[in-house]
Enzyme design. Structure first.
Site, PDB file in Angstrom:
ATOM      1  CG  HIS A 226      -1.897   0.978   1.424  1.00 15.92           C
ATOM      2  ND1 HIS A 226      -1.631   2.276   1.759  1.00 15.92           N
ATOM      3  CD2 HIS A 226      -3.239   0.891   1.297  1.00 15.92           C
ATOM      4  CE1 HIS A 226      -2.773   2.949   1.841  1.00 15.92           C
ATOM      5  NE2 HIS A 226      -3.763   2.130   1.550  1.00 15.92           N
TER       6      HIS A 226
ATOM      7  CG  ASP B 121       0.537  -2.195   6.149  1.00 19.43           C
ATOM      8  OD1 ASP B 121      -0.400  -2.310   6.961  1.00 19.43           O
ATOM      9  OD2 ASP B 121       0.434  -1.599   5.062  1.00 19.43           O
TER      10      ASP B 121
ATOM     11  CD  GLN C 216      -6.871  -4.329   4.509  1.00 22.77           C
ATOM     12  OE1 GLN C 216      -7.782  -5.046   4.916  1.00 22.77           O
ATOM     13  NE2 GLN C 216      -7.074  -3.074   4.148  1.00 22.77           N
TER      14      GLN C 216
ATOM     15  CE  LYS D 290      -7.153   0.118   6.665  1.00 20.92           C
ATOM     16  NZ  LYS D 290      -7.903   0.537   5.478  1.00 20.92           N
TER      17      LYS D 290
ATOM     18  CB  CYS E 195      -3.544   3.261  -1.473  1.00 31.44           C
ATOM     19  SG  CYS E 195      -4.697   4.556  -1.066  1.00 31.44           S
TER      20      CYS E 195
END
Ligand code: PLP
Length: 413
Positions: free
Chosen positions: A128, A204, A207, A230, A370
């Site tokens: 991303h 990261d 997700q 999220k 993104c």
């Protein structure tokens, strides 16, 4: 259908989300954009409301009752988040605004202090922009070089040249789960090899943390950034987890109130972690509500949430593969997949597809998500993406598939 899918009562759970009870364009809302931002259960909204209605005050400053109560709840939330990701101590939890800020914190603080011209930063092609741009900026400031791990045709990382690319690397930064391909990366293996090569590992987790059990210690990484919004919490609150010894050796990111030990006109000494990285008034109510969201998800069970999404994903891959002209990006195998499916429909534009689906009450996202380099790799400007979470049901997958057939008839036939 629903009951055979769920390891928990998903219909009862859906009723906890007021926003899901509405009609959009005359149809019940099928919210399939949780990879962009999740919906919030009543108890998280109530938690935020209670803070503002009953004990709103600044933290770490007042000796009066309200401030003490706010400070207690704020720090208790830090403890909840620490347990949620298996941190060694709440001191390893830095509250940020979101994943993006967490990654920028590492790049600015650790990166500026530790990288020199010629050092290598290893990223992957599927990142991303949040896990790409801060490293490009760091490379510009320091003269460090960026190298990328590539992917195969199914969107899985190619690790054959990992050791060669790790030579001279000081940092590896990668997503645990891709927001476009859905790919779940073998973080533990990459981290072990990165450490052998003398590099730190920044993950990261935007997700992954909301969707699967994540234990930062078991993964053996050094940093993990993720976003509250999220994972059923409000916007404006995120987390950077960092290994204690690494965080303790890092200089501050932003300067100001709350992050100091002592200030004179000649200079400043800094507070211990995590305060050193939390300059200014934090998002207090939002952090407390993030703690409530972590409790909410833990009570369902992250293993059950992951299994629920895997069932939905399996069903969606089967349903969508029957739609003529639909190309799905990312791994075919469920074990390597998170809960996002990006696709193109031959002869249509991704935004037109999303608009037709919106007409059916199905909310999906269209664009480059993104991930422009990844889309360039596939030679496409955009995809349409459907993404699932704990509250989604197979009937919504059916409505997605029916909507796609409608789009095909409209634009292709
Ligand atoms: C993989 C990934 N990383 C980072 C981000 C950025 O998250 P935020 O905008 O909350 O900082 C996102 C958001 O979509 C994401 O999917």
């Amino acid at each position: 259908m629903v009951s055979s899918f769920s390891l928990f009562d998903v219909l009862a759970l859906r009723r906890e989300f007021p926003i899901l009870q509405q009609q959009v364009n005359g149809k019940p809302l099928a919210y399939l954009d949780s990879a962009a931002s999740s919906q919030k259960p009543r108890r998280v909204i109530a938690c935020l409301e209670e803070y503002y209605e009953r004990y709103n005050a600044n933290v770490h400053r007042g000796v009066y009752k309200l401030s003490e109560e706010a400070t207690f709840a704020f720090e208790r939330a830090r403890g909840k988040v620490a347990r949620f990701v298996g941190a060694h101590s709440p001191k390893e939890i830095v509250f940020t605004r979101n994943t993006t800020e967490g990654i920028n914190l590492v790049a600015r603080s650790w990166g500026d202090a530790n990288l020199r011209a010629g050092d290598r930063i290893l990223l992957t092609i599927m990142e991303h922009h949040s896990n790409l741009v801060p490293w490009q900026q760091l490379a510009q400031r320091t003269g460090a070089q960026i190298e990328y791990l590539q992917i195969d045709g199914e969107g899985r990382l190619v690790l054959d040249d990992l050791d060669a690319k790790l030579a001279g690397a000081k940092l590896v930064a990668l997503a645990q789960a891709s927001n476009m391909l859905g790919t779940i990366n073998p973080v533990r293996e990459i981290a072990a090899r990165a450490h052998d090569a003398g590099a730190l590992v920044q993950v990261d987790g935007a997700q992954s943390v909301p969707h699967m059990p994540v234990d930062v210690q078991a993964l053996g990484v050094d940093f993990m950034a993720f976003s509250g919004h999220k994972m059923c919490a409000p916007t404006g609150i995120g987390v950077l987890w960092g290994r204690r010894q690494v965080l303790e050796a890092m200089p501050p990111f932003l300067g100001g109130g709350s992050m100091i030990r002592n200030v004179t006109l000649e200079g400043t000494t800094y507070a211990d972690i995590p305060a050193r990285f939390e300059a200014g008034t934090p998002a207090i109510g939002e952090a407390i509500a993030l703690g409530e969201a972590a409790d909410f998800l833990s009570e369902i069970g992250m293993d059950k949430i992951y299994a629920h999404e895997q069932h939905l994903l399996g069903y969606a891959l089967e349903r969508l593969s029957a739609v003529e002209g639909l190309r799905i990006y990312g791994p075919h195998s469920l074990e390597m997949r998170g809960a996002a499916i990006s696709f193109t429909l031959e002869g249509t534009h991704p935004h037109d597809v999303a608009a037709v689906l919106d007409g059916e009450g199905v909310a999906v996202r269209a664009g480059h998500h993104c991930c422009q380099p990844l889309h360039s790799l596939f030679d496409i400007p955009a995809t349409t993406r459907a993404s699932f979470y704990v509250y989604n049901i197979p009937e919504e997958v059916d409505r997605l598939a029916i909507g796609l057939e409608k789009a095909r008839k409209l634009f292709v036939e």
